[in-house]
Design an enzyme around this catalytic site. Structure first.
Site, PDB file in Angstrom:
ATOM      1  N   TYR A  80      -7.307 -13.920  18.288  1.00 50.98           N
ATOM      2  CA  TYR A  80      -7.619 -12.520  18.568  1.00 50.98           C
ATOM      3  C   TYR A  80      -8.675 -12.411  19.651  1.00 50.98           C
ATOM      4  CZ  TYR A  80     -12.179 -12.738  16.191  1.00 50.98           C
ATOM      5  OH  TYR A  80     -13.473 -13.034  15.854  1.00 50.98           O
TER       6      TYR A  80
ATOM      7  N   LYS B  45     -10.793 -18.847  19.172  1.00 51.70           N
ATOM      8  CA  LYS B  45     -11.032 -17.549  18.518  1.00 51.70           C
ATOM      9  C   LYS B  45      -9.863 -17.261  17.585  1.00 51.70           C
ATOM     10  CE  LYS B  45     -13.226 -13.180  19.789  1.00 51.70           C
ATOM     11  NZ  LYS B  45     -14.316 -13.291  18.826  1.00 51.70           N
TER      12      LYS B  45
ATOM     13  N   GLU C  12     -24.826 -21.006  16.420  1.00 48.80           N
ATOM     14  CA  GLU C  12     -24.679 -19.615  16.897  1.00 48.80           C
ATOM     15  C   GLU C  12     -24.823 -18.696  15.695  1.00 48.80           C
ATOM     16  OE1 GLU C  12     -20.725 -18.712  18.389  1.00 48.80           O
ATOM     17  OE2 GLU C  12     -19.796 -20.068  16.962  1.00 48.80           O
TER      18      GLU C  12
ATOM     19  N   LEU D 153     -18.284 -20.526  19.764  1.00 50.09           N
ATOM     20  CA  LEU D 153     -17.364 -19.763  20.598  1.00 50.09           C
ATOM     21  C   LEU D 153     -17.988 -19.632  21.990  1.00 50.09           C
ATOM     22  CD1 LEU D 153     -14.656 -18.156  20.483  1.00 50.09           C
ATOM     23  CD2 LEU D 153     -16.095 -16.135  20.554  1.00 50.09           C
TER      24      LEU D 153
END
Ligand code: PDD
Length: 283
Positions: free
Chosen positions: A30, A146, A178, A202
């Protein structure tokens, strides 16, 4: 109106196949794209990452970038998004539906779904900063993709929330990676530190924009891993992401970060980011 597998449908009326692999396995990918004043921000970066995610999970997308752009533009149009609206556009592609089996069926067709939702920018939090909690990073080892498989992100975010904090800062054996849905930067002695863009995070589009803005403005950026001790000694911390933009973190586990106020570096980068988005979308 939503776009679901080639059809335009009203909210609440979409039918999902029970054996859609996105639904059964989180087998899909996505993107979330920011809409500022009715215009898509960083479309190119998002669509490039979507195609990369597809390649990495061995899924061939049957659409061209132009076809996806057309769908995105129609989503804006059919939902009446104008130059007065800030919004997000969500696009997901599941591998498709087939009788449930773990390995990838040979003859399967990806299923696309997209929607647009009006969403204000988080001005109040950007001004006053957010609180965070350090949480073990329990996600898998391909955080660079993702994917729809977000249970790790859901659980770490909830852990922070249950502890009374707004965001989770993740660490793997003491190395800070993160956040649940954003990248993290630490500020020390006027320089920025952030985890390298490898398989453990990411590769955020906002992260890259902030790195470039910083470098252009003679701010040193180190894409190097750092540990929780360094985090606790940081002068400032901030997150970056499509919906959070440049978001200061003013406390971690109840302890103040630096002065406990939004710091000058976060303010400077927020100002640079503001200039940048308006120069990009208001052309
Ligand atoms: N999240 N890291 C993670 C784990 C993310 O899920 C995201 C984005 C980011 C920031 O990436 P970008 O700057 O490209 O938005 C970093 C989106 C917004 C979400 O899942 O809602």
């Amino acid at each position: 109106m939503l776009y679901v597998d080639g059809n335009w449908v009203e909210p609440g009326t979409a039918a999902i196949q029970p054996e859609d692999r996105g639904y059964n396995f989180g087998d899909g990918i996505y993107e979330v794209v920011r809409i500022y004043r009715g215009k898509m921000y960083q479309w190119e970066g998002h669509i490039t990452r979507l195609f990369r995610s597809a390649r990495e999970i061995k899924m061939e997308l049957p659409w061209t970038e132009e076809e996806l752009l057309h769908i995105a533009n129609q989503l804006l149009e059919k939902n009446g998004i104008t130059h007065e609206d800030d919004a997000i556009l969500y696009l997901q592609v599941s591998r498709g539906y087939a009788p449930r089996q773990h390995d990838i069926p040979g003859d399967i067709r990806p299923v696309i779904m997209g929607f647009v939702r009006r969403k204000e920018r988080p001005h109040a939090d950007m001004k006053k900063g957010m609180t965070a909690r350090l949480v073990p990073d329990i996600r898998w080892l391909r955080c660079d993709i993702k994917t729809l498989n977000l249970l790790g992100a859901v659980l770490v975010k909830q852990e922070a929330k249950d502890a009374g904090a707004q965001e989770s800062i993740l660490h793997r054996d003491g190395i800070v990676t993160e956040c649940s849905a954003s990248n993290l930067f630490a500020v020390k002695d006027g320089a920025l530190y952030t985890h390298p863009a490898n398989n453990l995070i990411l590769h955020g589009i906002t992260r890259q924009v902030v790195i470039e803005l910083a470098k252009k403005n003679n701010i040193k950026v180190y894409e190097e891993a750092f540990d929780t001790e360094f985090l606790k000694q940081a002068d400032e911390l901030f997150l970056t992401g499509t919906t959070v933009e440049v978001m200061p973190i003013i406390s971690v586990d109840g302890q103040a970060v630096g002065s406990g106020q939004v710091g000058p570096m976060a303010q400077k980068l927020q100002a640079l980011f503001e200039e940048h988005i308006y120069s990009e979308v208001l052309v």
